[in-house]
Scaffold this active site. Structure first.
Site: not given
Ligand code: NDP
Length: 296
Positions: A52, A96, A119
């Site tokens: 990322k 994450q 997200d």
């Protein structure tokens, strides 16, 4: 029939190039910044975060990784999220996953301000998606899956999509995205009885169960479109949830692993971060440069 390969790596790199141009046109003070919260020392998570970071750098999006100790308490983590929520330079926040056992992921994800939840895992955004709200932040993997399907040129309307997996981060939101695009959706899982016979009815198969090479050629209807989300490591090699070599003989289109859904997920995360930055600047009274907004 041998399937056409859907080249996610190529499509993702085109999206990144396009995004890089758009980011370049933003005035310096509007540069989007993604904050990535990484808790503990999970090897796979580290690799994903590095990917990322690399992709963000390529498109000119800032990426700050906040590394937290495995033993961090829930409250301390919530305080970190709150700081990022309040920080005007941060456009998007992701945590994450997976988090360590002692931390409730829903509690943490719910704390991310919805406008910064790039997200799309905050239950507020997941709920808006379920209500078919067009302005919702759609999580990166389902959004990438949709783009890959659209890249084939097939009309999604009325197609039977069978999704293998019902997780909050892949199966469920993918079901919602495809339902919102007029597919007839079946969601299957580990308790599903006779999975192969259900998959055989599918025009579109989305495999997201984390079972190496599970889906075989004789599970597929002739000409099915197969999207393989799985990332499994078997004897040091990556493979998906679909037996690629077998399935490609019956599918019309198929994604490879690696080089299919994975790079698209990262590209969509960056797109979400860019869009979040634009929306937040707008709401702070700056002029938007997206080309769609009108100013008096
Ligand atoms: P989870 O483990 O959270 O969920 C797996 C789902 O698959 C569950 O719903 C489970 O059912 C179901 N399942 C497990 N075994 C079977 C089976 N034998 N038959 C039918 N269903 C089954 O995984 P994720 O959703 O997080 O991830 C799925 C896969 O996708 C993993 O390989 C992961 O690495 C990969 N992934 C890839 C991404 C990408 O960008 N390419 C992004 C995210 C994930 P039940 O609910 O009953 O337990």
């Amino acid at each position: 029939m041998t399937a056409q390969i859907i080249d996610g790596k190529k499509i993702a790199s085109e999206i990144r190039a396009d995004l890089a141009k758009k980011v370049e046109q933003l005035p310096g003070e509007l540069m989007p910044v993604l904050a990535v919260v990484l808790v503990g020392d999970n090897e796979a998570s580290r690799i994903y975060v590095r990917n990322k970071q690399k992709a963000a750098a390529e498109v000119g999006i800032g990426c700050e990784v906040l590394e937290m100790n495995e033993g961090i308490g829930e409250n301390a983590l919530l305080a970190t999220i709150e700081e990022l929520n309040e920080n005007p330079h941060v456009s998007g926040i992701i945590v994450q996953l997976p988090l360590p056992e002692h931390i409730n992921p829903l509690k943490i994800l719910s704390a991310i301000r919805p406008e910064k939840d790039v997200d799309g895992f905050n239950p507020y955004n997941a709920g808006l998606l379920a209500c078919k709200e067009p302005e919702t932040v759609v999580s990166a993997t389902p959004k990438g899956i949709l783009k890959l399907l659209q890249s084939t040129g097939i009309d999604l309307c009325g197609k039977h999509a069978v999704i293998i997996g019902r997780s909050n981060i892949v199966g469920r939101p993918t079901a919602m995205v495809l339902l919102n695009h007029d597919c007839t959706v079946s969601v299957t899982h580990s308790k599903t009885v006779d999975l192969p016979s259900i998959v055989r009815q599918a025009d579109i198969v989305v495999a997201a169960c984390g079972c190496p090479n599970l889906v075989k050629k004789d599970w597929l209807k002739e000409g099915a479109v197969v999207i393989d989300v799985g990332i499994n490591r078997v004897e040091g090699k990556l493979c998906g949830d679909v037996d690629f070599e077998d399935a490609k003989e019956k599918a019309s289109f198929i994604t490879p692993v690696p080089g299919g859904v994975g790079p698209m997920t990262v590209a969509m995360l960056l797109e979400n971060t860019y869009e979040a930055a634009l929306k937040q600047q707008n709401s702070h009274g700056h002029h938007c440069h997206c080309g769609h907004c009108h100013h008096s």
